[in-house]
Design a protein around this motif. Structure first.
Motif, PDB file in Angstrom:
ATOM      1  N   ASP A  78      95.359  15.603   3.074  1.00 58.67           N
ATOM      2  CA  ASP A  78      95.744  17.004   2.923  1.00 58.67           C
ATOM      3  C   ASP A  78      96.172  17.272   1.490  1.00 58.67           C
ATOM      4  O   ASP A  78      96.262  16.370   0.655  1.00 58.67           O
ATOM      5  CB  ASP A  78      96.878  17.353   3.902  1.00 58.67           C
ATOM      6  CG  ASP A  78      98.028  16.354   3.837  1.00 58.67           C
ATOM      7  OD1 ASP A  78      98.389  15.947   2.711  1.00 58.67           O
ATOM      8  OD2 ASP A  78      98.557  15.974   4.897  1.00 58.67           O
ATOM      9  N   LYS A  79      96.436  18.545   1.210  1.00 62.36           N
ATOM     10  CA  LYS A  79      96.809  18.957  -0.142  1.00 62.36           C
ATOM     11  C   LYS A  79      98.119  18.305  -0.574  1.00 62.36           C
ATOM     12  O   LYS A  79      98.267  17.907  -1.732  1.00 62.36           O
ATOM     13  CB  LYS A  79      96.929  20.479  -0.191  1.00 62.36           C
ATOM     14  CG  LYS A  79      97.321  21.015  -1.562  1.00 62.36           C
ATOM     15  CD  LYS A  79      97.476  22.530  -1.532  1.00 62.36           C
ATOM     16  CE  LYS A  79      97.935  23.042  -2.896  1.00 62.36           C
ATOM     17  NZ  LYS A  79      98.140  24.508  -2.888  1.00 62.36           N
ATOM     18  N   ASP A  80      99.066  18.205   0.350  1.00 61.37           N
ATOM     19  CA  ASP A  80     100.381  17.650   0.024  1.00 61.37           C
ATOM     20  C   ASP A  80     100.245  16.221  -0.503  1.00 61.37           C
ATOM     21  O   ASP A  80     100.792  15.867  -1.557  1.00 61.37           O
ATOM     22  CB  ASP A  80     101.272  17.676   1.270  1.00 61.37           C
ATOM     23  CG  ASP A  80     102.746  17.579   0.910  1.00 61.37           C
ATOM     24  OD1 ASP A  80     103.070  17.697  -0.284  1.00 61.37           O
ATOM     25  OD2 ASP A  80     103.563  17.376   1.835  1.00 61.37           O
ATOM     26  N   GLU A 128      98.477  16.172  -3.961  1.00 60.75           N
ATOM     27  CA  GLU A 128      99.326  16.591  -5.076  1.00 60.75           C
ATOM     28  C   GLU A 128     100.288  15.489  -5.499  1.00 60.75           C
ATOM     29  O   GLU A 128     100.486  15.244  -6.695  1.00 60.75           O
ATOM     30  CB  GLU A 128     100.117  17.844  -4.680  1.00 60.75           C
ATOM     31  CG  GLU A 128      99.277  19.114  -4.654  1.00 60.75           C
ATOM     32  CD  GLU A 128     100.094  20.336  -4.273  1.00 60.75           C
ATOM     33  OE1 GLU A 128     101.140  20.147  -3.602  1.00 60.75           O
ATOM     34  OE2 GLU A 128      99.696  21.454  -4.629  1.00 60.75           O
ATOM     35  N   LEU A 170      88.632  17.761  -3.640  1.00 58.43           N
ATOM     36  CA  LEU A 170      90.020  17.940  -4.079  1.00 58.43           C
ATOM     37  C   LEU A 170      90.264  19.370  -4.558  1.00 58.43           C
ATOM     38  O   LEU A 170      91.316  19.965  -4.291  1.00 58.43           O
ATOM     39  CB  LEU A 170      90.339  16.937  -5.193  1.00 58.43           C
ATOM     40  CG  LEU A 170      90.447  15.467  -4.754  1.00 58.43           C
ATOM     41  CD1 LEU A 170      90.560  14.558  -5.971  1.00 58.43           C
ATOM     42  CD2 LEU A 170      91.656  15.256  -3.840  1.00 58.43           C
ATOM     43  N   MET A 227      90.634  21.578  -1.694  1.00 56.60           N
ATOM     44  CA  MET A 227      91.944  21.428  -1.042  1.00 56.60           C
ATOM     45  C   MET A 227      92.992  22.324  -1.689  1.00 56.60           C
ATOM     46  O   MET A 227      94.054  22.565  -1.103  1.00 56.60           O
ATOM     47  CB  MET A 227      92.408  19.967  -1.145  1.00 56.60           C
ATOM     48  CG  MET A 227      91.795  19.026  -0.144  1.00 56.60           C
ATOM     49  SD  MET A 227      92.547  17.371  -0.324  1.00 56.60           S
ATOM     50  CE  MET A 227      91.660  16.469   0.950  1.00 56.60           C
ATOM     51  N   GLY A 228      92.712  22.780  -2.913  1.00 62.33           N
ATOM     52  CA  GLY A 228      93.678  23.624  -3.604  1.00 62.33           C
ATOM     53  C   GLY A 228      94.280  22.978  -4.830  1.00 62.33           C
ATOM     54  O   GLY A 228      95.212  23.529  -5.437  1.00 62.33           O
ATOM     55  N   ILE A 229      93.770  21.804  -5.225  1.00 61.74           N
ATOM     56  CA  ILE A 229      94.259  21.136  -6.432  1.00 61.74           C
ATOM     57  C   ILE A 229      93.599  21.781  -7.645  1.00 61.74           C
ATOM     58  O   ILE A 229      92.386  22.004  -7.663  1.00 61.74           O
ATOM     59  CB  ILE A 229      93.939  19.627  -6.408  1.00 61.74           C
ATOM     60  CG1 ILE A 229      94.426  19.002  -5.101  1.00 61.74           C
ATOM     61  CG2 ILE A 229      94.560  18.931  -7.616  1.00 61.74           C
ATOM     62  CD1 ILE A 229      95.902  19.097  -4.863  1.00 61.74           C
TER      63      ILE A 229
END
Length: 575
Positions: A399-401, A404, A432, A435-437
Motif C-alpha cells: 500500500d501507499k503507507d 512512503e 508506485l 499508488m500516489g508516490i
C-alpha cells in the motif's frame, strides 16, 4: 530365482560394510535402503542399484509400465508397505475373463525397490498363485507408480482384504487401527508425499462426487491420485486438517486461517492453512514452508555472470531501494534472501519484516508480521527505523503507507529491499506512481528493479536434442522479441523425454529468468514526466536491458529449459 532370506543384502556387498553401516541399511525403510547403501558405499545410486542387481542375480527394470490386469491382485497396503508394483514384461497381460484363466500359469512380474525376502514372498503367495518374477528398479519410480495406480494414502484407507497384516515395523508405528487413525495416517501420507514431490502447496477441493487433492509442483497444479473410497472420509479429513491447525471445527460458514508445525523424517514444515466454504464442503489450502530449506545462492537461482555483476554493483550502495517484482510463486523472496546472504556481514545491522519468514538467515534480525494485533508491514517498518538498521528488507509493498516509509528510509541512508506485484520491471515504477508516490521521490529512491519468473528445468538425465523448424522458431522469437537472425544458427534444441528420475515429466526443478532495470539520468527524466511503462521499457531496452523473453531464450540456447516453458510464463506479460 534368488534364494530368499530374512537378511537380503548379498554377502559380497555386506562384506564391504562395517557393522554399523550394515545395521543402518537394515533399519532403513524398504524404499530408502538403496540410498542408505549408496551412502555407505560412497557410490551413486545408479551404480549401487547395478551392483545389488548383479550380486542378487536380478534384472533391472527401466521405463516401467504397470500391469493393469494384475493391479487388483494385491492389497494397496501390502504394495505400500513392501514398495512393490506389478509391471508389464513382454506382451501385455490379458484382461477380463482371459486374465482369470491365465492367473495360475502366467508369471507375475514385480518391480521392487529392494531385494525380496521370504516373508514378503509368502504374503504374495496368499493373494496369487502365479509364479513370481522379481526385478529391481529405481525406488523413486516405484513409489510414484504406486501412487499413480493406488492413490496417495491408499494403504491407510483401504477397505479390502483384512487377511493382510502389516509388517511388525509398520505395526509398531500404529497404536490403533480404527477409522480415526486411518484418516490421521492418510493426511500424514498426503503431506509427506507433497514434501517428496517438492510441492509448495496442497489443495483439498470438495467436488460434487469426489474430494479432489492437488499439489503445486514447479509452479503447476498437479492432480494427486487418491483412493476410490476417499469421498467417504471427506468430512473426517477436513476436520483432521482443522484440528491440526487449531481451527474451530464447528465453524463451517466462514473462512479461517491457521498454521501447522509438521515433522516428517528430518523435515520440519511450517504449514499455513486457509479454509474457505464452498457449495459442497470446506476447501482447505496448505502452503508448505520448509524451515530447514537450503538457501539459494545467486548462481543456483540461474543468474548469468553478467546479471550477477549488475546486481552486486548495486548491493554495495549505502542507500536506495532494490525491488524484485513478479507474480506469486515466482521466487521473489528467494532472490531477496540470496541478496541478503551476499551482503551479510558482522559490520552491517540487517532487519527484515516478512510474512511469512521463509528462510532463516544467521545474523539477521527477522520479524514476522501479525496483522491481527496491528503489526503490519507499515507499523513494523516505522519501528525498525528506530532500531539503527543499515539494511532493511520489507517482504512486500502492499500500500501507499508502506511505500512512503520505505522510500523515506532509503532517502535517509538505508539500503531497502522489497517486492512488488507487477508483470515487468519498468511496471514497478508506474505502479508506485499510481499508488500516489510523487515521481521525483520514486526516481530518487529506486536504484534497481528486477522482474523474474521461474521456468521448469530440463531433466539432465533424459533431455535430448530435437530438430526444430525454422518457421516455428522464427514465430517464437518474434513473440519473445528476440533477434530473428539468431534462428539462422539453430537447427536443434533440447526437449523433455521423461525417465524414472524425473517421473516421466522430462523436467526436474526450476530456474529463474531475470529482467534487470537500472535507472540512469535519461530514465529519471522519463519518470519525472510520468511516462508510461511501455515508454520506460523501450528506453531501457535501447540502453541494453534484456527482457524476460530474451533471458528465457538464453536459457533455451544453454539447454536449461524449452521454448514451450518460456512461452508459458513470459507471454502472460503480453496479455
Amino acid at each position: 530365482m534368488i534364494a530368499l532370506a530374512s537378511d537380503t543384502l548379498p554377502a559380497v556387498l555386506a562384506a564391504r560394510l562395517t557393522e554399523e553401516q550394515l545395521q543402518s541399511v537394515r533399519e532403513a525403510a524398504r524404499g530408502q535402503r538403496l540410498a542408505a547403501l549408496a551412502a555407505a558405499l560412497t557410490l551413486p545410486e545408479p551404480e549401487t542399484l547395478t551392483a545389488v542387481a548383479q550380486a542378487a542375480g536380478l534384472d533391472i527394470a527401466s521405463n516401467l509400465e504397470t500391469d493393469p490386469a494384475a493391479r487388483g491382485l494385491l492389497p494397496a497396503r501390502l504394495v505400500h508397505d513392501y514398495q512393490i508394483i506389478p509391471i508389464q514384461f513382454g506382451p501385455a497381460a490379458p484382461e477380463g475373463e482371459d486374465a482369470a484363466e491365465a492367473t495360475s500359469s502366467t508369471p507375475l512380474h514385480l518391480a521392487t525397490a529392494w531385494l525380496p525376502d521370504a516373508i514378503m514372498a509368502d504374503w504374495l503367495r496368499t493373494f496369487t498363485p502365479r509364479p513370481l518374477v522379481w526385478h529391481l528398479a529405481v525406488p523413486e519410480r516405484i513409489h510414484q507408480l504406486i501412487i499413480e495406480n493406488f492413490g496417495v494414502g491408499s494403504g491407510a484407507l483401504e477397505d479390502g482384504d483384512e487377511s493382510y497384516v502389516a509388517p511388525e515395523s509398520v505395526q509398531q508405528a500404529e497404536e490403533v487401527v480404527d477409522e480415526d487413525a486411518a484418516v490421521v495416517r492418510f493426511v500424514t501420507d498426503v503431506i509427506k508425499q507433497a514434501v517428496e514431490d517438492q510441492a509448495t502447496d496442497i489443495h483439498f477441493e470438495p467436488q460434487e462426487e469426489q474430494l479432489r487433492i492437488r499439489y503445486r509442483v514447479d509452479g503447476l497444479l498437479v492432480p494427486v491420485p487418491v483412493p476410490e473410497n476417499l469421498l467417504r472420509f471427506q468430512d473426517a479429513i477436513i476436520s483432521r486438517l482443522k484440528i491440526m491447525a487449531r481451527l474451530n471445527i464447528s465453524e463451517k460458514r466462514l473462512p479461517q486461517d491457521g498454521r501447522i508445525n509438521f515433522k516428517a523424517n528430518n523435515t520440519v514444515l511450517d504449514i499455513r492453512v486457509a479454509t474457505a466454504p464452498t457449495i459442497y464442503a470446506e476447501s482447505v489450502s496448505l502452503r508448505l514452508l520448509n524451515q530447514k530449506k537450503e538457501a539459494y545462492t545467486m548462481d543456483r537461482l540461474g543468474m548469468s555472470p553478467d546479471e550477477q555483476a549488475q546486481i552486486i554493483s548495486v548491493l554495495d550502495y549505502p542507500h536506495g531501494i532494490i525491488l524484485v517484482t513478479g507474480p506469486t510463486g515466482s521466487g521473489k523472496s528467494t532472490s531477496l534472501n540470496a541478496f541478503l546472504r551476499k551482503i551479510n556481514s558482522t559490520d552491517l545491522r540487517i532487519i527484515t519484516v516478512e510474512d511469512p519468514i521463509e528462510y532463516e538467515v544467521p545474523g539477521v534480525n527477522q520479524m514476522q508480521i501479525r496483522s491481527e494485533i496491528g503489526l503490519t508491514f507499515a507499523s513494523a517498518l516505522r519501528s525498525i527505523l528506530r532500531q539503527d538498521p543499515d539494511v532493511i528488507m520489507v517482504g512486500e509493498i502492499r500500500d501507499k503507507d508502506t511505500a512512503e516509509i520505505a522510500i523515506r528510509a532509503s532517502l535517509t541512508g538505508h539500503l531497502v529491499f522489497s517486492t512488488l506485484h507487477t508483470n515487468d520491471a519498468p511496471g514497478a515504477i508506474t505502479r508506485l506512481v499510481d499508488m500516489g508516490i510523487e515521481p521525483f521521490l520514486v526516481a530518487s529512491a529506486i536504484e534497481l528493479v528486477i522482474a523474474q519468473r521461474l521456468v521448469r528445468r530440463l531433466c539432465p538425465n533424459c533431455c535430448a536434442p530435437e530438430p526444430i523448424s525454422k518457421v516455428k522458431l522464427l514465430e517464437t522469437l518474434a513473440i519473445l522479441e528476440c533477434d530473428a537472425a539468431e534462428a539462422e544458427l539453430i537447427t536443434a534444441l533440447k526437449h523433455p523425454v521423461g525417465c524414472d528420475r524425473c517421473r516421466g515429466t522430462g523436467y526436474r526443478g526450476r530456474i529463474g529468468l531475470f529482467e534487470i532495470f537500472r535507472l540512469n539520468d535519461e530514465l529519471h527524466e522519463l519518470i519525472l514526466q510520468r511516462e508510461s511503462t511501455r515508454t520506460l521499457t523501450q528506453a531501457a531496452r535501447k540502453q541494453g536491458m534484456r527482457t524476460l523473453g530474451q533471458s528465457g531464450w538464453e536459457k533455451v540456447k544453454a539447454g536449461h529449459t524449452t521454448l514451450e516453458e518460456v512461452l508459458r510464463v513470459v507471454t502472460v506479460v503480453e496479455k
